[in-house]
Scaffold this motif. Structure first.
Motif, short mmCIF file in Angstrom:
data_model
loop_
_atom_site.label_atom_id
_atom_site.label_comp_id
_atom_site.label_asym_id
_atom_site.label_seq_id
_atom_site.Cartn_x
_atom_site.Cartn_y
_atom_site.Cartn_z
N MET A 1 -54.29 3.11 17.46
CA MET A 1 -55.72 3.19 17.79
C MET A 1 -56.13 4.65 17.87
O MET A 1 -55.50 5.42 18.55
CB MET A 1 -55.98 2.51 19.14
CG MET A 1 -57.45 2.42 19.50
SD MET A 1 -58.31 1.18 18.53
CE MET A 1 -57.56 -0.31 19.14
N LYS A 2 -57.21 5.04 17.18
CA LYS A 2 -57.61 6.41 17.16
C LYS A 2 -58.87 6.59 18.00
O LYS A 2 -59.74 5.74 18.03
CB LYS A 2 -57.87 6.89 15.72
CG LYS A 2 -56.60 6.85 14.87
CD LYS A 2 -56.83 7.48 13.52
CE LYS A 2 -55.57 7.43 12.68
NZ LYS A 2 -54.47 8.19 13.29
N SER A 103 -62.79 4.66 24.50
CA SER A 103 -61.53 3.92 24.63
C SER A 103 -61.78 2.47 24.27
O SER A 103 -62.78 1.89 24.67
CB SER A 103 -61.01 4.01 26.06
OG SER A 103 -60.02 3.02 26.30
N ARG A 104 -60.84 1.89 23.52
CA ARG A 104 -60.91 0.46 23.19
C ARG A 104 -59.95 -0.34 24.08
O ARG A 104 -59.57 -1.45 23.74
CB ARG A 104 -60.55 0.25 21.72
CG ARG A 104 -61.42 1.04 20.75
CD ARG A 104 -62.87 0.68 20.81
NE ARG A 104 -63.67 1.42 19.83
CZ ARG A 104 -64.98 1.35 19.73
NH1 ARG A 104 -65.64 0.56 20.56
NH2 ARG A 104 -65.63 2.06 18.83
N GLY A 105 -59.57 0.25 25.21
CA GLY A 105 -58.69 -0.45 26.15
C GLY A 105 -57.48 0.37 26.53
O GLY A 105 -56.92 0.19 27.60
N ARG A 106 -57.07 1.29 25.65
CA ARG A 106 -55.93 2.13 25.91
C ARG A 106 -56.39 3.57 26.11
O ARG A 106 -57.56 3.89 25.93
CB ARG A 106 -54.93 2.05 24.75
CG ARG A 106 -55.54 2.41 23.42
CD ARG A 106 -54.55 2.28 22.28
NE ARG A 106 -53.53 3.30 22.35
CZ ARG A 106 -52.54 3.41 21.47
NH1 ARG A 106 -52.45 2.54 20.47
NH2 ARG A 106 -51.65 4.36 21.57
N CYS A 130 -66.96 3.85 33.66
CA CYS A 130 -66.32 5.16 33.45
C CYS A 130 -66.31 5.87 34.81
O CYS A 130 -67.38 6.20 35.33
CB CYS A 130 -67.10 5.99 32.44
SG CYS A 130 -67.09 5.33 30.76
N ARG A 131 -65.14 6.07 35.35
CA ARG A 131 -65.02 6.69 36.66
C ARG A 131 -64.01 7.83 36.57
O ARG A 131 -62.87 7.63 36.17
CB ARG A 131 -64.58 5.67 37.70
CG ARG A 131 -64.82 6.10 39.14
CD ARG A 131 -64.56 4.94 40.09
NE ARG A 131 -64.84 5.25 41.46
CZ ARG A 131 -66.03 5.16 42.04
NH1 ARG A 131 -67.05 4.76 41.31
NH2 ARG A 131 -66.20 5.47 43.31
N GLU A 132 -64.46 9.02 36.93
CA GLU A 132 -63.61 10.21 36.79
C GLU A 132 -62.32 10.08 37.58
O GLU A 132 -62.31 9.65 38.73
CB GLU A 132 -64.36 11.47 37.25
CG GLU A 132 -63.60 12.75 36.98
CD GLU A 132 -64.39 14.00 37.28
OE1 GLU A 132 -63.90 15.10 36.98
OE2 GLU A 132 -65.52 13.88 37.81
N GLY A 133 -61.22 10.44 36.93
CA GLY A 133 -59.91 10.37 37.56
C GLY A 133 -59.26 9.02 37.42
O GLY A 133 -58.04 8.89 37.60
N ARG A 134 -60.05 8.00 37.08
CA ARG A 134 -59.51 6.65 36.91
C ARG A 134 -59.57 6.21 35.45
O ARG A 134 -58.59 5.75 34.91
CB ARG A 134 -60.29 5.67 37.79
CG ARG A 134 -59.75 4.24 37.72
CD ARG A 134 -60.57 3.30 38.60
NE ARG A 134 -60.58 3.73 39.99
CZ ARG A 134 -61.33 3.17 40.93
NH1 ARG A 134 -62.16 2.18 40.61
NH2 ARG A 134 -61.28 3.60 42.17
N SER A 146 -59.90 5.88 29.15
CA SER A 146 -59.00 4.73 29.18
C SER A 146 -59.76 3.53 29.73
O SER A 146 -60.92 3.62 30.13
CB SER A 146 -57.76 5.04 30.04
OG SER A 146 -58.13 5.21 31.40
N ARG A 147 -59.09 2.38 29.75
CA ARG A 147 -59.61 1.15 30.37
C ARG A 147 -60.97 0.74 29.81
O ARG A 147 -61.81 0.18 30.51
CB ARG A 147 -59.69 1.29 31.88
CG ARG A 147 -58.37 1.65 32.54
CD ARG A 147 -58.48 1.70 34.04
NE ARG A 147 -57.22 2.11 34.67
CZ ARG A 147 -57.01 2.12 35.97
NH1 ARG A 147 -57.97 1.75 36.80
NH2 ARG A 147 -55.84 2.51 36.46
N GLY A 148 -61.23 1.04 28.53
CA GLY A 148 -62.48 0.62 27.91
C GLY A 148 -63.66 1.51 28.19
O GLY A 148 -64.79 1.19 27.79
N CYS A 149 -63.45 2.64 28.85
CA CYS A 149 -64.55 3.57 29.09
C CYS A 149 -65.00 4.19 27.78
O CYS A 149 -64.20 4.70 26.99
CB CYS A 149 -64.11 4.68 30.06
SG CYS A 149 -65.23 6.10 30.12
N GLN A 150 -66.29 4.16 27.53
CA GLN A 150 -66.90 4.81 26.37
C GLN A 150 -68.06 5.63 26.90
O GLN A 150 -68.97 5.08 27.53
CB GLN A 150 -67.38 3.78 25.35
CG GLN A 150 -66.26 2.90 24.82
CD GLN A 150 -66.76 1.78 23.93
OE1 GLN A 150 -67.91 1.78 23.51
NE2 GLN A 150 -65.91 0.81 23.66
#
Length: 227
Positions: A1-2, A103-106, A130-134, A146-150
């Motif tokens: 995944m890119k 992120s697409r999940g990873r 989208c939460r900074e540090g998480r 990560s975790r789907g954050c875009q």
């Protein structure tokens, strides 16, 4: 995944910056320059007032003085950097430098030239928070998600002067009366500018905020100003 990563330069007028729309800087000349097979390529352009990278087109990172630079009346690229360049905006105009990273999940990493500049979340573009540090952060020359954050991330000035000091407008909507978190970096405060829903938006009950963003609930939909 890119990773999905692109660079935007936004000129901020005296009016509030509309965070719901990414507006490219008005520039007189835009030149596309592409390196293939790791070769150095020179692209003629007007460099008298300086050159800025407007949009990275390649998956390979475009880093100034490493994979792109200016020589004489041309911009050069190498190491498979492909990008669009423009003359530097005239002095006196505030400029936001924004990078889109998804992120697409990873965990995904978006290379960006920081040179010690700070980064903040300008606008969350995903349903997942989208939460900074998480689910997002930044390092020496990269932003990670990560975790789907875009999100659309603002890069501060390299000289240490910080970010463009213009309030940002963000629309946050609770759909199906469900709670929704809209990530955005908050320094001072958030104020409600305009209620867009028939459901009441009441601070502390159906909407609120913290340093990481805004939340809405029970059908509240509104436009907020973020400082």
């Amino acid at each position: 995944m890119k990773a999905v990563c692109s660079l935007l330069l936004v000129v901020v007028a005296p009016a509030l910056f509309m965070a719901t729309t990414a507006v490219a800087a008005p520039v007189a000349q835009v030149v596309r320059c592409e390196s293939k097979d790791m070769q150095r390529v020179f692209c003629p352009m007007d460099t008298r007032k300086g050159v800025q990278l407007v949009r990275q087109l390649s998956e390979s990172a475009c880093i100034r003085e490493t994979s792109w630079g200016v020589e004489g009346q041309a911009v050069w690229v190498s190491e498979n950097c492909r990008a669009e360049f423009a003359r530097r905006i005239e002095p006196g105009k505030a400029v936001r430098r924004a990078v889109r990273c998804e992120s697409r999940g990873r965990v995904e990493v978006c290379p960006v030239q920081l040179r010690g500049a700070p980064v903040r979340l300008l606008r969350q573009q995903s349903v997942l928070p989208c939460r900074e540090g998480r689910s997002w952060g930044y390092g020496r020359n990269e932003i990670w998600v990560s975790r789907g954050c875009q999100g659309l991330f603002e890069v501060g000035a390299e000289d240490g002067s910080g970010f463009v000091q213009t309030p940002r407008k963000v629309v946050c909507e609770s759909k199906g009366e469900q709670r929704r978190e809209c990530g955005v970096s908050v320094v001072r405060r958030v104020t409600l500018v305009e209620q867009l829903s028939s459901a009441t938006c009441r601070e502390g009950e159906t909407w609120g905020w913290d340093a990481y963003g805004i939340w809405v609930d029970d059908g509240c939909r509104a436009e907020f100003s973020v400082d």
